[in-house]
Motif scaffolding. Sequence first.
Motif, mmCIF file in Angstrom:
data_model
loop_
_atom_site.group_PDB
_atom_site.id
_atom_site.type_symbol
_atom_site.label_atom_id
_atom_site.label_comp_id
_atom_site.label_asym_id
_atom_site.label_seq_id
_atom_site.Cartn_x
_atom_site.Cartn_y
_atom_site.Cartn_z
ATOM 1 N N ILE A 155 67.012 -29.960 -49.094
ATOM 2 C CA ILE A 155 67.838 -29.160 -48.341
ATOM 3 C C ILE A 155 69.173 -30.006 -48.027
ATOM 4 C CG2 ILE A 155 68.531 -28.276 -45.928
ATOM 5 C CD1 ILE A 155 65.509 -27.482 -45.840
ATOM 6 N N GLU A 156 69.082 -31.129 -47.830
ATOM 7 C CA GLU A 156 70.428 -31.884 -47.731
ATOM 8 C C GLU A 156 71.158 -32.137 -49.069
ATOM 9 O OE1 GLU A 156 71.826 -33.322 -44.992
ATOM 10 O OE2 GLU A 156 70.173 -32.151 -43.848
ATOM 11 N N TYR A 157 70.126 -32.348 -50.144
ATOM 12 C CA TYR A 157 70.609 -32.375 -51.627
ATOM 13 C C TYR A 157 71.382 -31.231 -51.972
ATOM 14 C CZ TYR A 157 71.099 -33.251 -56.585
ATOM 15 O OH TYR A 157 71.637 -33.494 -57.874
ATOM 16 N N ALA A 158 70.758 -30.171 -51.759
ATOM 17 C CA ALA A 158 71.495 -28.755 -52.067
ATOM 18 C C ALA A 158 72.728 -28.420 -51.474
ATOM 19 C CB ALA A 158 70.318 -27.692 -52.139
ATOM 20 N N ASP A 177 73.295 -21.658 -44.549
ATOM 21 C CA ASP A 177 73.691 -22.761 -45.387
ATOM 22 C C ASP A 177 72.826 -23.192 -46.475
ATOM 23 O OD1 ASP A 177 75.728 -23.987 -43.550
ATOM 24 O OD2 ASP A 177 73.864 -23.831 -42.176
ATOM 25 N N CYS A 178 71.432 -22.657 -46.542
ATOM 26 C CA CYS A 178 70.606 -22.863 -47.723
ATOM 27 C C CYS A 178 69.689 -21.571 -47.630
ATOM 28 C CB CYS A 178 69.954 -24.220 -47.598
ATOM 29 S SG CYS A 178 68.933 -24.801 -48.909
ATOM 30 N N VAL A 179 68.977 -21.174 -48.836
ATOM 31 C CA VAL A 179 68.209 -20.233 -48.707
ATOM 32 C C VAL A 179 66.756 -20.840 -49.636
ATOM 33 C CG1 VAL A 179 67.313 -18.191 -49.927
ATOM 34 C CG2 VAL A 179 69.632 -18.430 -49.151
ATOM 35 N N ILE A 221 68.878 -21.936 -42.264
ATOM 36 C CA ILE A 221 68.032 -21.829 -43.289
ATOM 37 C C ILE A 221 67.322 -20.538 -43.425
ATOM 38 C CG2 ILE A 221 65.990 -22.770 -44.756
ATOM 39 C CD1 ILE A 221 68.397 -24.965 -44.292
ATOM 40 N N LEU A 222 67.571 -19.829 -44.534
ATOM 41 C CA LEU A 222 66.887 -18.645 -44.851
ATOM 42 C C LEU A 222 65.544 -18.885 -45.530
ATOM 43 C CD1 LEU A 222 66.593 -15.318 -44.612
ATOM 44 C CD2 LEU A 222 68.075 -15.396 -46.323
ATOM 45 N N ASN A 249 78.339 -18.216 -52.541
ATOM 46 C CA ASN A 249 77.815 -19.541 -53.244
ATOM 47 C C ASN A 249 77.042 -20.115 -52.238
ATOM 48 O OD1 ASN A 249 77.972 -21.560 -54.582
ATOM 49 N ND2 ASN A 249 79.478 -22.746 -54.036
ATOM 50 N N THR A 250 76.092 -19.467 -51.730
ATOM 51 C CA THR A 250 74.923 -20.196 -51.030
ATOM 52 C C THR A 250 73.943 -20.897 -51.905
ATOM 53 O OG1 THR A 250 75.294 -18.561 -49.233
ATOM 54 C CG2 THR A 250 73.251 -19.824 -48.860
ATOM 55 N N PRO A 251 73.751 -22.268 -51.410
ATOM 56 C CA PRO A 251 72.590 -22.975 -52.431
ATOM 57 C C PRO A 251 71.191 -22.296 -52.123
ATOM 58 C CG PRO A 251 73.433 -24.342 -50.373
ATOM 59 C CD PRO A 251 74.211 -23.306 -50.365
#
Length: 129
Positions: A118-121, A52-54, A7-8, A78-80
């Motif tokens: 986070i899991e949903y995104a 994986d996610c921002v 995670i960023l 395509n990073t969520p």
Amino acid sequence: MNMPKKILVVEDDKMLCTIFQMFIQELGYEAIGVVRSGEEAIRLLDERSAVDCVLMDIQLDGDLDGISTARLIGQKRNTPIIFISGTTAPEVIKSAAMRNVYGFITKPIYRQNLGVSIEYACARCELSE
């Protein structure tokens, strides 16, 4: 064995950064970076492919706000992105709606809600590939 999601955090409030890092660790994720501006976020994402996610605040230090930063990130990868904001103004929410944005959380942030978001995104992003 599943690797923890990377995670960023893009947030200009130091106290919130500390809280986000604590929540991310408690949820079993890895905070790969905490930056205060959109420019720093783009630079870090250019250097690291495995994000994986921002988590993106809308109001940031620097010349780019979170919405502009998310738009630029979406042009490259395509990073969520999950927006985090104290603002609930309809025009802000409408401008935040774009292809690579998979959530919008209002402050204050709660650990369980952050984990669900986070899991949903990440799941939604995988479905769109």
